[in-house]
Design a protein around this motif. Structure first.
Motif, short mmCIF file in Angstrom:
data_model
loop_
_atom_site.label_atom_id
_atom_site.label_comp_id
_atom_site.label_asym_id
_atom_site.label_seq_id
_atom_site.Cartn_x
_atom_site.Cartn_y
_atom_site.Cartn_z
N SER A 98 9.43 1.60 -11.62
CA SER A 98 9.78 1.74 -9.97
C SER A 98 9.48 0.81 -9.15
O SER A 98 10.38 0.08 -8.79
CB SER A 98 11.08 3.00 -10.17
N LYS A 99 8.15 1.38 -9.17
CA LYS A 99 7.88 0.29 -7.99
C LYS A 99 7.38 -0.67 -8.52
O LYS A 99 7.20 -1.83 -7.93
CB LYS A 99 6.23 1.38 -8.02
N GLU A 100 7.06 -1.21 -9.83
CA GLU A 100 6.98 -2.38 -9.59
C GLU A 100 7.50 -4.00 -9.37
O GLU A 100 6.93 -4.62 -8.67
CB GLU A 100 6.45 -2.48 -11.34
N ASN B 216 1.07 3.76 -3.16
CA ASN B 216 0.61 5.53 -2.92
C ASN B 216 1.08 6.72 -2.91
O ASN B 216 1.79 7.59 -2.76
CB ASN B 216 -0.30 5.43 -1.85
N LEU B 217 2.65 5.77 -3.20
CA LEU B 217 4.83 7.28 -3.23
C LEU B 217 4.17 7.67 -4.81
O LEU B 217 4.15 7.27 -5.52
CB LEU B 217 5.52 6.17 -3.36
N GLU B 218 3.98 8.89 -4.43
CA GLU B 218 3.98 9.83 -5.61
C GLU B 218 4.59 9.86 -6.64
O GLU B 218 6.38 10.46 -5.93
CB GLU B 218 3.01 11.48 -5.24
N GLY B 219 5.16 10.76 -7.38
CA GLY B 219 6.70 11.62 -7.92
C GLY B 219 7.58 10.10 -8.41
O GLY B 219 8.44 9.96 -8.94
N ILE B 220 6.77 8.83 -8.19
CA ILE B 220 7.73 7.24 -8.66
C ILE B 220 7.35 7.07 -9.51
O ILE B 220 5.62 6.39 -9.38
CB ILE B 220 8.42 6.91 -7.37
N PRO B 221 8.25 6.47 -11.50
CA PRO B 221 7.15 6.09 -11.74
C PRO B 221 7.22 4.48 -11.67
O PRO B 221 7.86 3.96 -10.85
CB PRO B 221 8.73 6.19 -12.71
N TRP B 222 5.62 4.53 -12.51
CA TRP B 222 5.51 2.94 -12.50
C TRP B 222 6.70 1.48 -12.25
O TRP B 222 6.86 0.72 -11.47
CB TRP B 222 4.04 2.81 -12.86
N VAL C 254 1.17 -1.45 0.55
CA VAL C 254 -0.25 0.61 0.24
C VAL C 254 0.82 1.06 0.13
O VAL C 254 0.70 2.17 -0.51
CB VAL C 254 -0.75 -0.10 1.43
N LEU C 255 1.98 1.18 1.20
CA LEU C 255 2.94 2.27 1.03
C LEU C 255 3.52 2.88 -0.32
O LEU C 255 3.10 4.42 -0.86
CB LEU C 255 3.16 2.02 1.77
N ILE C 256 4.21 1.83 -0.94
CA ILE C 256 4.41 1.73 -2.45
C ILE C 256 3.91 2.07 -3.67
O ILE C 256 3.95 3.14 -4.23
CB ILE C 256 5.56 0.33 -2.33
#
Length: 215
Positions: free
Chosen positions: A126-128, A118-124, A114-116
């Motif tokens: 990098s999150k995936e 909802n992070l803003e300013g980080i491209p998908w 959930v935290l990752i």
């Protein structure tokens, strides 16, 4: 001598009946029953000694059962109690493991997702990878809980095989080792530890991946 033999048979019948009652009722011996069993054994041994002393020297066939070593009952009772207490301890340990450790790790990994997310300013992109690391961790911790259940069920089967009150009066009923069941217990025990450790590692791995891919 016939009266003495009849007396011995009555004592043996009473001892067997007392053991049979506990087996039928699926319960343990209570203290007064154990005292009665010890008294019956002492009476049987005394009668057997008297019969041996009064018997003629010629060898005669005897139908009197083999005497039980008085120390056997002490060992059997200690073994029986140790198995019962060990099963209670393991059941509590497995319950606490599932209730606290597995639940806590799963909650931490869900929270990380959930935290990752909802992070803003980080491209998908990098999150995936970090999210997939946590998904793998959740699968591992649920697998760990399932293997832990299999370990507990194997221990329950082991206790059921050893929970035989007849062993308290009959050495032939003493539990035998089961290598196959013992192997199942060891395998599921080690597997649960490994799966739990790998699941925990997915959290720092996800954090490292996110940090590495974030510009």
């Amino acid at each position: 001598m016939d009266e003495l033999r009849a007396r011995i048979q009555l004592l043996i019948a009473e001892r067997n009946e007392l053991a049979a009652i506990c087996v039928r009722e699926h319960r343990e011996f209570v203290d007064h029953e154990l005292e009665r069993l010890a008294l019956l054994d002492a009476s049987i041994n005394s009668a057997l000694n008297a019969l041996k002393f009064l018997a003629p020297p010629e060898p005669q066939p005897s139908q009197v059962p083999v005497q039980i070593n008085p120390d056997y009952r002490l060992v059997a009772k200690a073994y029986y109690d140790a198995n019962r207490d060990g099963y209670k301890f393991v059941s509590q340990l497995v319950g606490d493991y599932g209730r606290w450790l597995v639940t806590t790790i799963a909650a931490a990994e869900f929270g990380g997702m959930v935290l990752i997310g909802n992070l803003e300013g980080i491209p998908w992109s990098s999150k995936e990878p970090a999210l997939w690391s946590l998904v793998v961790g959740i699968v591992l911790i649920f697998s760990c809980g399932l293997v832990t259940y299999f370990n507990w069920s194997a221990l329950a089967e082991l206790y059921d095989k050893r929970n035989n009150v007849n062993m308290l009066v009959n050495p032939d009923a003493f539990p035998r080792d089961d290598p196959k069941l013992g192997g199942r217990i060891k395998f599921t025990y080690v597997s649960a530890i490994v799966l739990g450790a790998l699941s925990v590692l997915s959290i720092p791995v996800a954090a490292g991946i996110l940090s590495w891919l974030t510009p």
